[in-house]
Scaffold this motif. Structure first.
Motif, short mmCIF file in Angstrom:
data_model
loop_
_atom_site.label_atom_id
_atom_site.label_comp_id
_atom_site.label_asym_id
_atom_site.label_seq_id
_atom_site.Cartn_x
_atom_site.Cartn_y
_atom_site.Cartn_z
N ILE A 95 -4.21 13.66 -5.64
CA ILE A 95 -3.54 12.55 -4.95
C ILE A 95 -3.53 12.79 -3.44
O ILE A 95 -3.56 11.86 -2.65
N PHE A 96 -3.49 14.05 -3.05
CA PHE A 96 -3.49 14.40 -1.63
C PHE A 96 -4.91 14.77 -1.20
O PHE A 96 -5.16 15.87 -0.76
N ASN A 97 -5.82 13.82 -1.33
CA ASN A 97 -7.24 14.12 -1.10
C ASN A 97 -7.72 13.78 0.29
O ASN A 97 -8.91 13.71 0.54
N GLY A 98 -6.81 13.53 1.22
CA GLY A 98 -7.22 13.28 2.59
C GLY A 98 -7.48 11.83 2.94
O GLY A 98 -7.95 11.54 4.03
N ASP A 99 -7.20 10.91 2.00
CA ASP A 99 -7.35 9.49 2.34
C ASP A 99 -6.39 9.14 3.47
O ASP A 99 -5.35 9.77 3.65
N ALA A 100 -6.72 8.10 4.21
CA ALA A 100 -5.85 7.63 5.29
C ALA A 100 -4.50 7.20 4.72
O ALA A 100 -4.44 6.54 3.69
N MET A 101 -3.44 7.60 5.36
CA MET A 101 -2.10 7.23 4.94
C MET A 101 -1.72 5.90 5.59
O MET A 101 -2.11 5.64 6.73
N PRO A 102 -0.92 5.08 4.92
CA PRO A 102 -0.54 3.78 5.47
C PRO A 102 0.65 3.87 6.43
O PRO A 102 1.48 2.97 6.51
N GLU A 141 0.84 -1.20 0.00
CA GLU A 141 0.00 0.00 0.00
C GLU A 141 0.88 1.26 0.00
O GLU A 141 0.60 2.23 -0.71
N TYR A 142 1.96 1.23 0.78
CA TYR A 142 2.87 2.37 0.82
C TYR A 142 3.54 2.59 -0.53
O TYR A 142 3.64 3.72 -1.01
N ILE A 143 3.99 1.52 -1.15
CA ILE A 143 4.65 1.64 -2.45
C ILE A 143 3.71 2.25 -3.48
O ILE A 143 4.11 3.12 -4.27
N GLU A 144 2.46 1.84 -3.49
CA GLU A 144 1.48 2.42 -4.43
C GLU A 144 1.30 3.91 -4.16
O GLU A 144 1.25 4.71 -5.10
N LEU A 145 1.20 4.28 -2.89
CA LEU A 145 1.07 5.70 -2.55
C LEU A 145 2.33 6.46 -2.97
O LEU A 145 2.25 7.55 -3.54
N ALA A 146 3.51 5.88 -2.72
CA ALA A 146 4.77 6.54 -3.07
C ALA A 146 4.86 6.79 -4.57
O ALA A 146 5.33 7.85 -5.00
N LYS A 147 4.40 5.84 -5.36
CA LYS A 147 4.41 6.03 -6.82
C LYS A 147 3.54 7.21 -7.22
O LYS A 147 3.92 8.04 -8.06
N LYS A 148 2.36 7.31 -6.63
CA LYS A 148 1.45 8.41 -6.95
C LYS A 148 2.02 9.74 -6.49
O LYS A 148 1.94 10.75 -7.20
N MET A 149 2.61 9.75 -5.30
CA MET A 149 3.19 10.99 -4.79
C MET A 149 4.38 11.42 -5.64
O MET A 149 4.53 12.60 -5.94
N ALA A 150 5.20 10.46 -6.06
CA ALA A 150 6.35 10.79 -6.92
C ALA A 150 5.88 11.41 -8.23
O ALA A 150 6.46 12.39 -8.71
#
Length: 115
Positions: A91-98, A18-27
């Motif tokens: 991407i920074f829409n307030g979803d819970a972070m892992p 889950e973190y890796i997927e978030l990191a890809k979007k943030m990058a």
């Protein structure tokens, strides 16, 4: 002058995918708004320290590891403008972070050496 933003944070090992997927979007968002390079590292050799250490810095808990991320920007000004724009991205829409953002450490650095 290149400006580097460094981040260390604790991430539950169970949340790695889950973190890796978030990191890809943030990058993708950071690069869209001016970052020239984004790197992330999953902690694999994190010795305990007597005075300080990566685990101590983020109050690491059982079942977690430390992630270290670095974003490279053309300048401090580019970073400020890029981060402001990125924070408005969906991407920074307030979803819970892992991860526990309260134990995240971050800061900016002027590059003094690149070898």
């Amino acid at each position: 002058m290149t400006y580097i933003e460094g981040v260390i944070l604790p991430v539950p090992i169970a949340n790695k995918d889950e973190y890796i997927e978030l990191a890809k979007k943030m990058a993708e968002a950071f690069k869209k708004y001016g970052a020239t390079k984004v790197v992330e590292g999953w902690g694999s050799d994190l010795p305990d320290g007597e005075v300080t250490s990566f685990p101590m810095a983020v109050a690491l808990k059982e079942g977690e590891t430390v992630v270290m991320a670095m974003n490279y920007w053309p300048s401090n000004d580019a970073r400020d403008k890029g981060m402001e724009a990125a924070m408005g991205d969906p991407i920074f829409n307030g979803d819970a972070m892992p991860f526990d953002g309260k134990r995240m450490i971050f800061g900016g650095f002027d590059m003094i050496l690149e070898a």
